[in-house]
Structures are given as structure tokens and as C-alpha cells.
Design a protein around this motif. Sequence first.
Motif, PDB file in Angstrom:
ATOM      1  N   ARG B  96       0.828  -1.218   0.000  1.00  0.00           N
ATOM      2  CA  ARG B  96       0.000   0.000   0.000  1.00  0.00           C
ATOM      3  C   ARG B  96       0.855   1.258   0.000  1.00  0.00           C
ATOM      4  N   THR B 118      -5.604  -6.698  -9.471  1.00  0.00           N
ATOM      5  CA  THR B 118      -4.766  -7.534  -8.622  1.00  0.00           C
ATOM      6  C   THR B 118      -3.555  -7.999  -9.440  1.00  0.00           C
ATOM      7  N   GLY B 119      -3.786  -8.322 -10.698  1.00  0.00           N
ATOM      8  CA  GLY B 119      -2.692  -8.776 -11.570  1.00  0.00           C
ATOM      9  C   GLY B 119      -2.577 -10.285 -11.596  1.00  0.00           C
ATOM     10  N   ASN B 132       5.625 -12.536  -3.948  1.00  0.00           N
ATOM     11  CA  ASN B 132       4.553 -11.606  -4.314  1.00  0.00           C
ATOM     12  C   ASN B 132       4.229 -10.717  -3.120  1.00  0.00           C
ATOM     13  N   VAL B 133       3.409  -9.716  -3.371  1.00  0.00           N
ATOM     14  CA  VAL B 133       3.075  -8.780  -2.306  1.00  0.00           C
ATOM     15  C   VAL B 133       1.612  -8.970  -1.889  1.00  0.00           C
ATOM     16  N   PHE B 134       0.691  -8.603  -2.790  1.00  0.00           N
ATOM     17  CA  PHE B 134      -0.743  -8.728  -2.501  1.00  0.00           C
ATOM     18  C   PHE B 134      -1.086  -8.237  -1.081  1.00  0.00           C
ATOM     19  N   ILE B 136      -2.763  -5.571  -0.478  1.00  0.00           N
ATOM     20  CA  ILE B 136      -4.196  -5.287  -0.602  1.00  0.00           C
ATOM     21  C   ILE B 136      -4.679  -5.892  -1.920  1.00  0.00           C
ATOM     22  N   ASP B 137      -5.987  -6.050  -2.065  1.00  0.00           N
ATOM     23  CA  ASP B 137      -6.502  -6.593  -3.329  1.00  0.00           C
ATOM     24  C   ASP B 137      -7.077  -5.456  -4.171  1.00  0.00           C
ATOM     25  N   ILE B 139     -10.026  -4.561  -5.026  1.00  0.00           N
ATOM     26  CA  ILE B 139     -11.174  -3.827  -4.474  1.00  0.00           C
ATOM     27  C   ILE B 139     -10.710  -2.874  -3.374  1.00  0.00           C
ATOM     28  N   GLN B 140      -9.777  -3.325  -2.580  1.00  0.00           N
ATOM     29  CA  GLN B 140      -9.232  -2.446  -1.543  1.00  0.00           C
ATOM     30  C   GLN B 140      -8.439  -1.296  -2.166  1.00  0.00           C
ATOM     31  N   ALA B 191     -17.085   0.132  -4.375  1.00  0.00           N
ATOM     32  CA  ALA B 191     -15.829   0.663  -3.819  1.00  0.00           C
ATOM     33  C   ALA B 191     -15.422   1.961  -4.512  1.00  0.00           C
TER      34      ALA B 191
END
Lengths: 222, 310
Positions: B96, B118-119, B132-134, B136-137, B139-140, B191
Motif C-alpha cells: 500500500r 490484482t494482476g 509476491n506482495v498482494f 491489498i486486493d 477492491i481495496q 468501492a
Amino acid sequence: MIVAERKTIPEIVDILKGHKNILVLGCGTCVTVCLAGGEREVSIMASALRIASRAQNLGFKVSELTIERQCDNIFIEQAAEAIEKADAVLSLGCGAGVQAIAERFAKKPVYAGLNTKFLGILEERGTWTEKCAQCGECVLAEYGGICPVTRCAKHLLNGPCGGSREDRCEVNPDRACAWQLIYKRLKDIGQLDRLEKISAPKKWGTSLSGGPRVIVREDHRI
Amino acid sequence: MAGDGEIRKNEMKPDSKLASKIEGKDFIVTAEYVPPAGTSAAAVEAGAVYLRDGLTAVNAADNVNGIAMSSLAASLALMKAGVEPVYQLVTRDRNRIALESDLLGAASLGIKNVLCLTGYHQSLMGCPESANVFDIDSIQLIAAVKKMNEGSLIDGRKIDGGFSMLIGAVANPSLKPLDLNMIRLRKKIAAGASFIQTQAVFDVEAFKLWLEAARKEGLTERAAILAGVWPLTGADEAKLLAKNYTDIDIPAGVIARLEKAGDAEAQKKEGLAICAETVKKLKGLPGLRGIHIISPANEAAVPQVMAALK
């Protein structure tokens, strides 16, 4: 339970080269159940090292011992004499066990014979699967008891990605899409409305992202 | 309903060309540009030549099939070449902190549209050994950009100076079951997504079911739906996509038609013809606001696809 897998014999032989008296130390808890580091595996490992030693003229003298738990000092004490006698310890415990032994015996080389994989369950005979990523703030109540943090390859908290097809994950068709499972389960238990809520970003500070975690229980301290 | 693409009082209104087109009634055309695995801004400009006329905006993809020039730099290069960019941002590679930092940077450079994704998982884009990071997704991320439009960062601090970004998202019409697909679409729009670009459509009848479900829920009124179309370059490309990407649904009939067309050149022509037919079938569907042309490394096909709209 913690699920681990044995490193390859050539890899272990390479790690141990130069040492003579080697103690192969097993653990009677998780790694025994997942057939990676219990008494039986210690015996197999010791035999493999003896064979390798003979074939490559390495001069290994291998002894064997399995204690109840390598992650607990009370049980480690039971191995103290054998560890002191050895030049090096090959631990078939999980990563926590290896480090507990190494911390207790500051001047003794201690090596990991296993790759510690995950926190999981025995899915069926011979198959273990990961279920918990130990994020430190359990969200299972929101997702019908199926963890998207662990079982979705992207840790998605708000529904599946576009790559979910025929209940399978985009990363690997052998893997179930966690979100299809969550959807079905929430539907079955009458809680599908939970999915309408936009889940806020997770607070990863409780996970390993926040650094190694410590729990102190004052009520249990002496 | 607040929060779904409508502009709140304290929210800065995005002033991109795409935003004003969405406000209007015209059929909208966008395209996707995949930046090169290199350093040449001139290469981006060369691609942009095909992406100016008739297009409202062009996406700069974010490391979609391998490490490439950043979508931020490519967005800037597109802008310099006279093309309005849609800055694509995936949550796979950035936490983030990095996402919002890059968004502030993008806004400071004059970028006005962002597509939140998201990718693909890193194993699908050639870097299986990468972490990987993820954090947040998607939608977030949409919600976070909306909050930035309202003046605040995800940590609650105020943004110094203005921030205004038109928010877009993606949808895969072939994701089943439809009910679950709609939950996801509803959440993206709730969102803060104002437009939705879909994965490439090859089966218009199947797409119609999805669009109709979205229309019945009023979602097509709350966000502009742009249907993805892909001029396939031949049967080999189609087979590769079908094999490697579970989100791209190419019917066997399309592959057979490409194979039957003949040599590589004939197959390319057939791919364009199939795409043109799809565009014609899509145009005029109730609830559809436009198309989004996906033709990686084949920008020259974009004007040819657009010819089908005339």
C-alpha cells in the motif's frame, strides 16, 4: 501440525562433510506424524549417511536419537549427553527445533536435515496440505472457515480473481480455487451476505511482516 | 447510492477525457498498450501512432507478461505522444505504501485515470521465483484511490495539494458462477470504480448473459462497461492464451476458424475479421458503453478493429 520434507541425501552429505561424529536427532511430534523426522526417518537417514560415508570415504560415525519435542528445553535436556559427544548434530526437527537445539548448545554445529514447509493437515494418506499462514489475526469467521489468506495464491479478501475457472486456481489446475470453496460454503451455511461486505485491508503487522512474534503470558510466568 | 462512482461533495471531480466521455452518451473506445521490456520512450511513441485517432484513452499495462517498462513511465510517454493514458496498477508487486506513493507521483505528472487490478500471479508472467506482495486486493485499491480522491491517504494523513483520478476496474465475464461474478462486480463499483474493462470477449452470446445480469442490477448505470476485444494474430496465439490463462475463454470454434484460414498472414486477417464481427455484435447491446481493444505488441491492429465501428 507443522509439515516438513527431508532434504536430499547428497545435499545433507555435502553439509556434513568434514565432521566425524554425527548425531542424527529426530523429533517425536509434528515431523513424526508427517513422516519426515521421527524415529523411523532418523534410522533411514543414519543408514543413508553410513552408506554415503563408505562410498565417499568420509569417515562419518553416525549415532541416532529421537526425543519427544525439539522445541522444548525440558525434552532437549534428554539429548544433552548425546549432543555433547557429537561433533555435529543433524536435526530432523522443524525449523523451530533446529534453532532451539542450536541456541541451547552454543558451540555445537547444528544443521537442518528437513525443509520446513507449512502448517497443515493430512488431507489423505500420503498427502498433506497447507491450511494456515499464521497471519496472527484470524479471519476464518468471515469466510466460512476457509482461509483466503493461506489458500488463495493472491491472499484475496474480497472474492476470486478473474482466473478462477471450473473451481480451479489460475496458478495451478491441481489446486482448488479457495474462493469457489468459500462461496459454496457460505452459501451452504446461509451466510452468503458476508461476501457483500468490502473487507478492509488486512493489518499485516500481526504477521511475520511485523517481525518475529513473541507471546508473553504473565499468568504462566514464574 | 453513495460510494459507487458518484462524486461526493468533498471529492475532486476527475477531469480526464475518459471521465467526460463517460458522463456523455457516446460509444467509448479504449485500448491496451503493453510497454516494452526496454528503455526506449521512442518505442512507446511509435506504438502510440496507432492509438490516437478515435480512442478516448489507452491503458499502459503493468508488467502483464514479464518485466517491462513501468506503467507509470509508459503512461507519461503515451501522454507526451498525445494519448490520454489509463495508468494500470496491480497489487501483486507493490504494498500500500508503494501503490499510494506511485499514485501521488502519477497525479503530479498529470495522469488522470487509473485502472486497479490484482494482476496475474507472478508464476503466470514469467517470474515464478519472485515473492509476491498482494498487501491489498484490487477492491481495496479501488477504495483506497477513492479515499485519495476525497483527500486522504490510507494511513489517514491528508494529501497536500489536489488529487483526482478516474477509477477503473476489470471484470472477467466468463468467471462462473454468475452470482459470484456479480458479487465481485457489485463490490468493485461500490468501492468506487467508474468504468469496467472486461477480459476479451470471443463468445458474444455468453457475454450477453453476463451483461444482462449486470444491467438488471443497475450496475451498467453506475459504471461504464467496456467490453474487451482481442484481434488474435493466429491459431498459435489463441492456443497459447487458452493454455496459459484460465481467464481467457476462447471457444474451440474460433481456434478452428483461424487454423482453417491458411498461412500466418491469412490467419492474422481471419483474427481481425473475427474481432470485427465481435465488435459489430457488441455494438448496441443494452448497457454496453464501449469497447476496449486488447492487442499486445500489435498496435497496428487497433485502427483496423475500429474500422468495424463505422
